[in-house]
Design a protein around this motif. Structure first.
Motif, mmCIF file in Angstrom:
data_model
loop_
_atom_site.group_PDB
_atom_site.id
_atom_site.type_symbol
_atom_site.label_atom_id
_atom_site.label_comp_id
_atom_site.label_asym_id
_atom_site.label_seq_id
_atom_site.Cartn_x
_atom_site.Cartn_y
_atom_site.Cartn_z
ATOM 1 N N VAL A 34 0.849 -1.318 0.113
ATOM 2 C CA VAL A 34 -0.062 -0.017 0.146
ATOM 3 C C VAL A 34 1.017 1.194 -0.107
ATOM 4 C CG1 VAL A 34 -1.720 1.448 1.446
ATOM 5 C CG2 VAL A 34 -1.901 -1.314 1.176
ATOM 6 N N ASP A 35 0.842 2.216 -0.881
ATOM 7 C CA ASP A 35 1.398 3.312 -1.164
ATOM 8 C C ASP A 35 0.501 4.690 -0.946
ATOM 9 O OD1 ASP A 35 4.226 4.697 -1.963
ATOM 10 O OD2 ASP A 35 2.548 5.841 -3.202
ATOM 11 N N ALA A 36 0.614 5.762 -0.208
ATOM 12 C CA ALA A 36 -0.216 6.745 -0.036
ATOM 13 C C ALA A 36 0.628 8.039 -0.271
ATOM 14 C CB ALA A 36 -0.598 6.663 1.325
ATOM 15 N N SER A 37 -0.139 8.995 -0.733
ATOM 16 C CA SER A 37 0.596 10.465 -0.867
ATOM 17 C C SER A 37 -0.588 11.332 -0.518
ATOM 18 C CB SER A 37 0.731 10.788 -2.482
ATOM 19 O OG SER A 37 1.856 9.858 -2.865
ATOM 20 N N SER A 38 -0.219 12.509 0.179
ATOM 21 C CA SER A 38 -1.135 13.612 0.533
ATOM 22 C C SER A 38 -2.321 13.019 1.465
ATOM 23 C CB SER A 38 -1.369 14.210 -0.728
ATOM 24 O OG SER A 38 -2.101 15.680 -0.227
#
Length: 448
Positions: A34-38
């Motif tokens: 799982v990758d996340a931004s902002s």
């Protein structure tokens, strides 16, 4: 096959992503990374803390959006607008929002160290070196997560050990490259940033447009870099058909978390119904949206009982103020213990014939789909108050039926929830609401 979930940003409106995760969980989809931004950091933070998609929806319903804003020391505001560090700081996110959402940085690090754990990465920009860091879940902490959501102008950055950490949005708002670096063969991109041809006036609209350009530019660069080295992968994208309401609408109560969650569920279901194993082309069309026709959005809430327990049906209707060739869409949910709490509606649409109005859709219960219908008759009483002429409705889902009623409080809530969509600027927004008021709900629905 290694599958990555890439959660793009979107501010507070990433409550929408909770509805997406609920639909993906119902399909039995799991992810190894799982990758996340902002704003997507909140969704990843919940998932990697062990919060289930169903609980994510419940927790978002209980968040007070006012907690996202916390004031700076009073002396900072005396510096004047040209020397103001930001409008506020991240203390509200750290002290109130994260706990309300169940985000626990210690739990994230602990779970990441377990054998076979889902991998996690959080994108935060370090300003001194002008570099985006995909910080591994084993090394993340709450302050860095909040810094990754600290949009310049609005929230102050994190200053630590001579470094300045801030939101990655201006470099990337969805890190497909990190997913590929970790060996992903299939990527599910959850995208709630606008991507329509509309260009608006005013500082807020154009600030958002800058974010859109940065986000899409970085996404396309990731696609091009992968193609240049022959890196193949399957791409799936879940995104709304039209841009979501902006954060100010959420903050001011013009839209709520429950509505955004139901929209996310709707949009995920719409993609799951038509997806193919080959996925989508890796170009700008994968996140493309269109502007909705001018109209209004409102909430219609009805209540009753089944088997002695209360049941609530809520529909958020988007009603164009011009004649349409198709039924008006709605998103919504049903609350009842027999349905496991809250069940969201897929394929929601409004059918009308004369004075008869029916909400139709389908709901997934006990692993299978059940048709839902909520029918009522609007009396022939012209005028802007026609929507109040009939408050009773017949609710049917599978073999269960109930009589629902719209209370005076819910009627007042419908009126208060009326909000223009597809209309920009004060004049156009006022015209959309005036058209709704002048024609009345019954007359508008009779066009469909």
């Amino acid at each position: 096959m290694k599958r990555s979930l890439v959660l793009a940003g979107g501010g507070m409106r990433v409550a929408w992503q909770a509805g997406v995760m609920r639909a993906l969980a119902e399909e039995g989809l799991d992810f190894q990374h799982v990758d996340a931004s902002s704003g997507g950091i909140m969704t990843a933070g919940m998932l990697l803390s062990g919060v289930s998609p169903k609980e994510m929806c419940q927790r978002w319903s209980g968040v007070d959006v006012k907690d996202f804003g916390s004031a700076l020391p009073f002396g900072d505001y005396l510096k004047g607008p040209w020397s103001l560090p930001a409008i506020g700081d991240a203390d509200g996110i750290l002290d109130k929002v994260f706990p309300a959402l169940g985000i626990d940085d210690a739990a994230i690090r602990g779970r990441a160290a377990e054998p076979g754990a889902v991998e996690g990465s959080f994108n935060v920009v370090e300003f001194v070196e002008k570099r985006c860091h995909a910080i591994d879940a084993k090394d993340i902490d709450a302050e860095l997560m909040a810094a990754g959501m600290s949009l310049p102008i609005f929230l102050t950055p994190l200053r630590r050990d001579g470094k300045i950490w801030t939101d990655a949005v201006w470099m990337r708002d969805a890190n497909v490259a990190e997913a590929l670096r970790r060996g992903a063969q299939e990527i599910w991109l959850v995208w709630c940033i606008g991507n329509s041809p509309y260009w608006g006036d005013g500082p807020l609209e154009q600030y958002v447009h800058m974010i859109e350009m940065s986000a899409m530019g970085a996404l396309l660069a990731d696609f091009e870099a992968a193609a240049a080295v022959g890196r193949e992968f399957v791409l799936h994208v879940i995104r709304p058909a039209h841009p979501l309401p902006l954060d100010p609408e959420f903050y001011l109560g013009r839209v709520d978390a429950d509505t955004l969650i139901a929209m996310g569920y709707r949009d995920a279901r719409a993609y799951l119904d038509v997806m193919t194993p080959a996925g989508l082309a890796k170009d700008s069309n994968c996140t493309a949206m269109s502007e909705p026709a001018p109209g209004v959005r409102f909430n219609d809430t009805l209540r009753g009982e089944i088997d002695g327990s209360p049941i609530t049906f809520r529909a958020t209707v988007v009603l164009p103020t011009e004649t349409s060739n198709g039924p008006a869409p709605f998103t919504g949910y049903v609350d009842h213990p027999r349905f496991g709490g809250r069940a969201f509606v897929a394929d929601g649409h409004v059918e009308a014939s004369g004075a008869d109005l029916t909400y139709r859709g389908r709901v997934k219960l006990d692993g299978g789909w059940q048709d839902l219908a909520v029918a009522r008759t609007l009396q022939d009483d012209p005028g802007p108050d026609a929507w109040m002429d009939s408050r009773r409705a017949q609710f049917t889902i599978g073999n269960s039926t109930a009589e629902l009623t719209m209370s005076l409080a819910d009627a007042a809530g419908l009126l208060a929830s009326i909000e223009p969509v597809g209309a920009h600027g004060l004049v156009d927004r006022a015209a959309a609401v005036a058209g709704f008021a002048a024609n009345g709900l019954r007359e508008l629905l009779r066009r469909y």
